[in-house]
Write a protein that holds these residues in place. Structure first.
Motif, PDB file in Angstrom:
ATOM      1  N   UNK A   1      17.096  15.535  84.057  1.00 51.99           N
ATOM      2  CA  UNK A   1      17.334  14.941  82.743  1.00 51.99           C
ATOM      3  C   UNK A   1      17.812  15.990  81.743  1.00 51.99           C
ATOM      4  N   UNK A   2      17.155  17.137  81.697  1.00 49.98           N
ATOM      5  CA  UNK A   2      17.568  18.162  80.745  1.00 49.98           C
ATOM      6  C   UNK A   2      18.972  18.675  81.049  1.00 49.98           C
ATOM      7  N   UNK A   3      19.307  18.793  82.305  1.00 48.96           N
ATOM      8  CA  UNK A   3      20.659  19.229  82.672  1.00 48.96           C
ATOM      9  C   UNK A   3      21.690  18.213  82.207  1.00 48.96           C
ATOM     10  N   UNK A   4      21.374  16.942  82.365  1.00 51.74           N
ATOM     11  CA  UNK A   4      22.311  15.903  81.935  1.00 51.74           C
ATOM     12  C   UNK A   4      22.375  15.811  80.411  1.00 51.74           C
ATOM     13  N   UNK A   5      21.226  15.981  79.741  1.00 52.24           N
ATOM     14  CA  UNK A   5      21.245  16.022  78.275  1.00 52.24           C
ATOM     15  C   UNK A   5      22.190  17.130  77.805  1.00 52.24           C
ATOM     16  N   UNK A   6      22.055  18.296  78.391  1.00 52.37           N
ATOM     17  CA  UNK A   6      22.890  19.437  77.991  1.00 52.37           C
ATOM     18  C   UNK A   6      24.367  19.179  78.254  1.00 52.37           C
ATOM     19  N   UNK A   7      24.674  18.604  79.407  1.00 54.83           N
ATOM     20  CA  UNK A   7      26.079  18.382  79.769  1.00 54.83           C
ATOM     21  C   UNK A   7      26.758  17.392  78.838  1.00 54.83           C
ATOM     22  N   UNK A   8      25.957  16.496  78.216  1.00 55.56           N
ATOM     23  CA  UNK A   8      26.507  15.483  77.311  1.00 55.56           C
ATOM     24  C   UNK A   8      26.193  15.785  75.847  1.00 55.56           C
ATOM     25  N   UNK A   9      25.742  17.018  75.576  1.00 58.74           N
ATOM     26  CA  UNK A   9      25.453  17.473  74.210  1.00 58.74           C
ATOM     27  C   UNK A   9      24.431  16.585  73.497  1.00 58.74           C
ATOM     28  N   UNK A  10      23.441  16.095  74.243  1.00 56.14           N
ATOM     29  CA  UNK A  10      22.334  15.352  73.640  1.00 56.14           C
ATOM     30  C   UNK A  10      21.324  16.374  73.116  1.00 56.14           C
ATOM     31  N   UNK A  11      20.943  16.325  71.846  1.00 55.60           N
ATOM     32  CA  UNK A  11      19.973  17.293  71.323  1.00 55.60           C
ATOM     33  C   UNK A  11      18.656  17.237  72.103  1.00 55.60           C
ATOM     34  N   UNK A  12      18.230  18.372  72.628  1.00 49.43           N
ATOM     35  CA  UNK A  12      16.988  18.446  73.389  1.00 49.43           C
ATOM     36  C   UNK A  12      16.490  19.885  73.336  1.00 49.43           C
ATOM     37  N   UNK A  13      15.220  20.134  73.660  1.00 49.93           N
ATOM     38  CA  UNK A  13      14.727  21.511  73.670  1.00 49.93           C
ATOM     39  C   UNK A  13      15.462  22.366  74.705  1.00 49.93           C
ATOM     40  N   UNK A  14      15.636  23.652  74.380  1.00 48.81           N
ATOM     41  CA  UNK A  14      16.196  24.579  75.359  1.00 48.81           C
ATOM     42  C   UNK A  14      15.204  24.710  76.508  1.00 48.81           C
ATOM     43  N   UNK A  15      15.714  24.977  77.715  1.00 48.21           N
ATOM     44  CA  UNK A  15      14.825  25.027  78.879  1.00 48.21           C
ATOM     45  C   UNK A  15      15.236  26.138  79.839  1.00 48.21           C
ATOM     46  N   UNK A  16      14.330  26.451  80.736  1.00 46.05           N
ATOM     47  CA  UNK A  16      14.581  27.453  81.778  1.00 46.05           C
ATOM     48  C   UNK A  16      13.857  27.000  83.039  1.00 46.05           C
ATOM     49  N   UNK A  17      14.326  27.467  84.183  1.00 45.11           N
ATOM     50  CA  UNK A  17      13.710  27.069  85.445  1.00 45.11           C
ATOM     51  C   UNK A  17      13.040  28.242  86.163  1.00 45.11           C
ATOM     52  N   UNK A  18      12.921  29.384  85.483  1.00 42.91           N
ATOM     53  CA  UNK A  18      12.141  30.492  86.026  1.00 42.91           C
ATOM     54  C   UNK A  18      11.479  31.234  84.868  1.00 42.91           C
ATOM     55  N   UNK A  19      10.418  31.932  85.177  1.00 41.23           N
ATOM     56  CA  UNK A  19       9.577  32.542  84.146  1.00 41.23           C
ATOM     57  C   UNK A  19      10.324  33.614  83.356  1.00 41.23           C
ATOM     58  N   UNK A  20      11.129  34.421  84.042  1.00 43.28           N
ATOM     59  CA  UNK A  20      11.864  35.483  83.347  1.00 43.28           C
ATOM     60  C   UNK A  20      12.843  34.909  82.335  1.00 43.28           C
ATOM     61  N   UNK A  21      13.550  33.859  82.721  1.00 39.34           N
ATOM     62  CA  UNK A  21      14.495  33.226  81.793  1.00 39.34           C
ATOM     63  C   UNK A  21      13.765  32.559  80.637  1.00 39.34           C
ATOM     64  N   UNK A  22      12.547  32.069  80.902  1.00 41.47           N
ATOM     65  CA  UNK A  22      11.766  31.422  79.845  1.00 41.47           C
ATOM     66  C   UNK A  22      11.445  32.393  78.717  1.00 41.47           C
ATOM     67  N   UNK A  23      11.389  33.671  79.043  1.00 42.16           N
ATOM     68  CA  UNK A  23      11.087  34.678  78.023  1.00 42.16           C
ATOM     69  C   UNK A  23      12.232  34.842  77.030  1.00 42.16           C
ATOM     70  N   UNK A  24      13.407  34.301  77.371  1.00 33.74           N
ATOM     71  CA  UNK A  24      14.554  34.373  76.469  1.00 33.74           C
ATOM     72  C   UNK A  24      14.666  33.152  75.562  1.00 33.74           C
ATOM     73  N   UNK A  25      13.771  32.168  75.743  1.00 34.02           N
ATOM     74  CA  UNK A  25      13.797  31.003  74.865  1.00 34.02           C
ATOM     75  C   UNK A  25      13.475  31.439  73.432  1.00 34.02           C
ATOM     76  N   UNK A  26      14.011  30.742  72.466  1.00 36.30           N
ATOM     77  CA  UNK A  26      13.931  31.200  71.075  1.00 36.30           C
ATOM     78  C   UNK A  26      12.579  30.962  70.414  1.00 36.30           C
ATOM     79  N   UNK A  27      11.767  30.049  70.951  1.00 38.29           N
ATOM     80  CA  UNK A  27      10.491  29.731  70.311  1.00 38.29           C
ATOM     81  C   UNK A  27       9.398  30.709  70.729  1.00 38.29           C
TER      82      UNK A  27
END
Length: 239
Positions: free
Chosen positions: A57-83
């Motif tokens: 769902x989040x991948x499809x939201x992003x591909x269609x520019x639907x506003x949604x929270x930023x996400x990551x699928x691994x812990x290291x990438x999660x550390x780059x989230x802005x919140x």
């Protein structure tokens, strides 16, 4: 010959669809069957597709520019989230906040917080469930604190266990609530679903969290779904 109505779903044990079956049967005057998609035969069907996992769902939201929270699928990438806070989601097919823990980003570590999905935490003034059928909003509910709840309340995860209930009285929906919900449903290639949407007051913006393929149907929500289905021109023509 007039075709009779049926409900088509891969999950015939759904309590929500059983309730819808009973409501529709009382409205049309004959028994509305629940059938698998390959057993629709010579009927006109209301289809309820399988639910999609949250990553898809989040991948499809992003591909269609639907506003949604930023996400990551691994812990290291999660550390780059802005919140500063991250929602660690150990389950990607769940409801009622199951499998979610709220973790400070600075404390994230792969050993303790291994999960298939991580999403940024967005502060929310309000949270809604918007029911969409045939690309139109047919019902809106707001999650609010239940009066008299005495348990420990976690405002970051608004579910029944934390003392939140759905309400529909005195709603003041944000300007972009309906469009956000409809776009979220359409981004999945569908025309119906119940969309969980949060509203951030500082940004004056709505964010889609999830589209529920088979939402809970009871009370006024059940009545609204039944009414919308029977008013659908394709179905009305057949009945």
């Amino acid at each position: 010959m007039t075709k009779k109505l049926c409900i088509s779903s891969h999950n015939l044990k759904s309590k929500a669809l059983k309730a819808l079956q009973q409501e529709l049967s009382s409205q049309v005057g004959y028994y509305v069957y629940r059938v698998k998609p390959d057993r629709v035969c010579n009927r006109v069907a209301v289809h309820f597709d399988k639910g999609l996992d949250k990553i898809t769902q989040y991948e499809k939201f992003n591909s269609q520019a639907v506003p949604c929270p930023a996400f990551a699928t691994d812990c290291n990438s999660a550390k780059d989230l802005s919140s500063d806070l991250v929602l660690v989601r150990r389950l990607i097919k769940s409801s009622e906040g199951r499998g979610i823990s709220v973790v400070e980003k600075s404390l994230l570590n792969e050993e303790e917080h291994r999960a298939p999905l991580y999403t940024e935490y967005i502060k929310k003034k309000k949270e809604f469930r918007v029911h969409v059928y045939n690309n139109k909003v047919i019902d809106v509910q707001e999650k609010r604190k239940r009066v008299g709840f005495e348990g420990e309340r976690n405002t970051k995860i608004r579910n029944t266990a934390n003392g939140y209930v759905f309400c529909r009285d005195n709603l003041n929906p944000p300007d972009d609530l309906f469009s956000c919900a409809i776009r979220a449903v359409q981004s999945l290639g569908r025309s119906q679903g119940a969309v969980d949407v949060i509203y951030n007051e500082r940004q004056n913006k709505c964010f889609a969290l999830e589209v529920n393929a088979r939402p809970g149907l009871q009370g006024q929500t059940l009545v609204n779904w039944s009414k919308a289905i029977l008013e659908n021109p394709e179905i009305r023509k057949s009945n």
